[in-house]
Scaffold this motif. Structure first.
Motif, PDB file in Angstrom:
ATOM      1  N   GLU A  70       0.822  -1.218   0.000  1.00  8.85           N
ATOM      2  CA  GLU A  70       0.000   0.000   0.000  1.00  8.85           C
ATOM      3  C   GLU A  70       0.857   1.271   0.000  1.00  8.85           C
ATOM      4  O   GLU A  70       0.652   2.174   0.804  1.00  8.85           O
ATOM      5  CB  GLU A  70      -0.973   0.005   1.185  1.00  8.85           C
ATOM      6  CG  GLU A  70      -1.937  -1.164   1.203  1.00  8.85           C
ATOM      7  CD  GLU A  70      -2.870  -1.182   0.001  1.00  8.85           C
ATOM      8  OE1 GLU A  70      -3.316  -0.120  -0.449  1.00  8.85           O
ATOM      9  OE2 GLU A  70      -3.136  -2.298  -0.494  1.00  8.85           O
ATOM     10  N   ARG A  71       1.811   1.344  -0.909  1.00  7.27           N
ATOM     11  CA  ARG A  71       2.692   2.522  -1.042  1.00  7.27           C
ATOM     12  C   ARG A  71       2.469   3.170  -2.397  1.00  7.27           C
ATOM     13  O   ARG A  71       2.558   2.513  -3.442  1.00  7.27           O
ATOM     14  CB  ARG A  71       4.168   2.134  -0.945  1.00  7.27           C
ATOM     15  CG  ARG A  71       4.567   1.548   0.361  1.00  7.27           C
ATOM     16  CD  ARG A  71       4.687   2.607   1.415  1.00  7.27           C
ATOM     17  NE  ARG A  71       5.115   1.964   2.659  1.00  7.27           N
ATOM     18  CZ  ARG A  71       5.487   2.607   3.710  1.00  7.27           C
ATOM     19  NH1 ARG A  71       5.488   3.914   3.716  1.00  7.27           N
ATOM     20  NH2 ARG A  71       5.843   1.963   4.797  1.00  7.27           N
ATOM     21  N   LYS A  72       2.182   4.469  -2.384  1.00 13.79           N
ATOM     22  CA  LYS A  72       2.046   5.218  -3.623  1.00 13.79           C
ATOM     23  C   LYS A  72       3.428   5.675  -4.065  1.00 13.79           C
ATOM     24  O   LYS A  72       4.160   6.290  -3.301  1.00 13.79           O
ATOM     25  CB  LYS A  72       1.141   6.429  -3.437  1.00 13.79           C
ATOM     26  CG  LYS A  72       0.834   7.149  -4.746  1.00 13.79           C
ATOM     27  CD  LYS A  72      -0.083   8.317  -4.534  1.00 13.79           C
ATOM     28  CE  LYS A  72      -1.493   7.786  -4.337  1.00 13.79           C
ATOM     29  NZ  LYS A  72      -2.502   8.866  -4.358  1.00 13.79           N
ATOM     30  N   ILE A  73       3.764   5.339  -5.298  1.00 14.91           N
ATOM     31  CA  ILE A  73       5.063   5.707  -5.861  1.00 14.91           C
ATOM     32  C   ILE A  73       4.813   6.451  -7.165  1.00 14.91           C
ATOM     33  O   ILE A  73       3.948   6.056  -7.962  1.00 14.91           O
ATOM     34  CB  ILE A  73       5.934   4.460  -6.116  1.00 14.91           C
ATOM     35  CG1 ILE A  73       6.204   3.737  -4.791  1.00 14.91           C
ATOM     36  CG2 ILE A  73       7.249   4.840  -6.797  1.00 14.91           C
ATOM     37  CD1 ILE A  73       6.948   2.446  -4.934  1.00 14.91           C
ATOM     38  N   SER A  74       5.560   7.520  -7.353  1.00 14.43           N
ATOM     39  CA  SER A  74       5.460   8.268  -8.603  1.00 14.43           C
ATOM     40  C   SER A  74       6.814   8.282  -9.296  1.00 14.43           C
ATOM     41  O   SER A  74       7.858   8.113  -8.662  1.00 14.43           O
ATOM     42  CB  SER A  74       4.958   9.690  -8.344  1.00 14.43           C
ATOM     43  OG  SER A  74       5.782  10.355  -7.425  1.00 14.43           O
ATOM     44  N   TYR A  75       6.754   8.477 -10.598  1.00 14.16           N
ATOM     45  CA  TYR A  75       7.951   8.528 -11.429  1.00 14.16           C
ATOM     46  C   TYR A  75       7.960   9.882 -12.114  1.00 14.16           C
ATOM     47  O   TYR A  75       6.992  10.262 -12.767  1.00 14.16           O
ATOM     48  CB  TYR A  75       7.914   7.387 -12.450  1.00 14.16           C
ATOM     49  CG  TYR A  75       9.206   7.143 -13.180  1.00 14.16           C
ATOM     50  CD1 TYR A  75      10.387   6.931 -12.493  1.00 14.16           C
ATOM     51  CD2 TYR A  75       9.241   7.082 -14.557  1.00 14.16           C
ATOM     52  CE1 TYR A  75      11.581   6.674 -13.165  1.00 14.16           C
ATOM     53  CE2 TYR A  75      10.424   6.817 -15.236  1.00 14.16           C
ATOM     54  CZ  TYR A  75      11.593   6.620 -14.531  1.00 14.16           C
ATOM     55  OH  TYR A  75      12.761   6.368 -15.203  1.00 14.16           O
ATOM     56  N   HIS A  76       9.029  10.627 -11.918  1.00 14.57           N
ATOM     57  CA  HIS A  76       9.145  11.994 -12.433  1.00 14.57           C
ATOM     58  C   HIS A  76      10.342  12.115 -13.359  1.00 14.57           C
ATOM     59  O   HIS A  76      11.399  11.550 -13.087  1.00 14.57           O
ATOM     60  CB  HIS A  76       9.371  12.981 -11.275  1.00 14.57           C
ATOM     61  CG  HIS A  76       8.271  13.002 -10.278  1.00 14.57           C
ATOM     62  ND1 HIS A  76       7.312  13.973 -10.251  1.00 14.57           N
ATOM     63  CD2 HIS A  76       7.964  12.146  -9.268  1.00 14.57           C
ATOM     64  CE1 HIS A  76       6.468  13.742  -9.254  1.00 14.57           C
ATOM     65  NE2 HIS A  76       6.837  12.627  -8.654  1.00 14.57           N
ATOM     66  N   ASP A  77      10.165  12.877 -14.418  1.00 13.83           N
ATOM     67  CA  ASP A  77      11.313  13.272 -15.220  1.00 13.83           C
ATOM     68  C   ASP A  77      11.391  14.796 -15.180  1.00 13.83           C
ATOM     69  O   ASP A  77      10.628  15.429 -14.440  1.00 13.83           O
ATOM     70  CB  ASP A  77      11.254  12.703 -16.642  1.00 13.83           C
ATOM     71  CG  ASP A  77      10.129  13.269 -17.493  1.00 13.83           C
ATOM     72  OD1 ASP A  77       9.464  14.249 -17.070  1.00 13.83           O
ATOM     73  OD2 ASP A  77       9.917  12.754 -18.599  1.00 13.83           O
ATOM     74  N   ARG A  78      12.261  15.390 -15.962  1.00 14.22           N
ATOM     75  CA  ARG A  78      12.467  16.841 -15.858  1.00 14.22           C
ATOM     76  C   ARG A  78      11.230  17.638 -16.260  1.00 14.22           C
ATOM     77  O   ARG A  78      11.103  18.811 -15.918  1.00 14.22           O
ATOM     78  CB  ARG A  78      13.679  17.255 -16.686  1.00 14.22           C
ATOM     79  CG  ARG A  78      13.487  17.098 -18.163  1.00 14.22           C
ATOM     80  CD  ARG A  78      14.697  17.610 -18.930  1.00 14.22           C
ATOM     81  NE  ARG A  78      14.442  17.526 -20.343  1.00 14.22           N
ATOM     82  CZ  ARG A  78      15.185  16.858 -21.194  1.00 14.22           C
ATOM     83  NH1 ARG A  78      16.267  16.234 -20.775  1.00 14.22           N
ATOM     84  NH2 ARG A  78      14.870  16.816 -22.472  1.00 14.22           N
ATOM     85  N   ALA A  79      10.290  17.024 -16.955  1.00 19.50           N
ATOM     86  CA  ALA A  79       9.073  17.713 -17.366  1.00 19.50           C
ATOM     87  C   ALA A  79       7.919  17.513 -16.382  1.00 19.50           C
ATOM     88  O   ALA A  79       6.836  18.033 -16.592  1.00 19.50           O
ATOM     89  CB  ALA A  79       8.659  17.250 -18.756  1.00 19.50           C
ATOM     90  N   GLY A  80       8.144  16.757 -15.304  1.00 22.94           N
ATOM     91  CA  GLY A  80       7.100  16.562 -14.298  1.00 22.94           C
ATOM     92  C   GLY A  80       6.759  15.100 -14.076  1.00 22.94           C
ATOM     93  O   GLY A  80       7.505  14.199 -14.465  1.00 22.94           O
TER      94      GLY A  80
END
Length: 124
Positions: A70-80
């Motif tokens: 139950e962990r929310k993970i996001s992936y970001h690059d230089r554009a957001g």
């Protein structure tokens, strides 16, 4: 002091080339002790279902085991933000002061944008 380990399933299937690359990235990682969980991104790709596969070394610098249930993970690059997903990986528990490579699979409906730029990163 961090130690690198491989999940048993990885240990059996990883190529020698990928293992050496992961070991090199681990040796060169500048892990900060003030963040309990950090990621060293390795690579990203799309599979046949167009899901986003992000492989990284997960570093647990804390004194407690860390679970990806139950962990929310996001992936970001230089554009957001490129993708975000709520993971429930019961078999992924990173022990204290341990680093482990893992591939996070973001389903197609959790991908916000594409294509991705270099220098992308995972965040909890």
């Amino acid at each position: 002091m961090q130690k690198l380990i491989f999940h048993p399933k990885w240990d059996k299937t990883i190529s020698i080339k990928d293992r050496k690359l992961i070991e090199l990235c681990f040796a060169e990682a500048a892990v900060m002790e003030n963040q309990p969980i950090e990621f060293t991104p390795l690579w990203h790709a799309r599979n046949h279902k167009q899901e986003l596969l992000v492989t990284a070394i997960v570093h647990n610098t804390s004194k407690q085991p860390f679970s990806f249930h139950e962990r929310k993970i996001s992936y970001h690059d230089r554009a957001g933000k490129a993708a975000e997903h709520q993971f429930s990986i019961k078999s992924l528990i990173i022990e204290p002061h341990t680093s482990m490579p893992w591939t996070f699979i973001f389903p197609l409906n959790t991908i916000i944008k594409g294509p991705l730029h270099e220098n992308a990163k995972l965040e909890i």
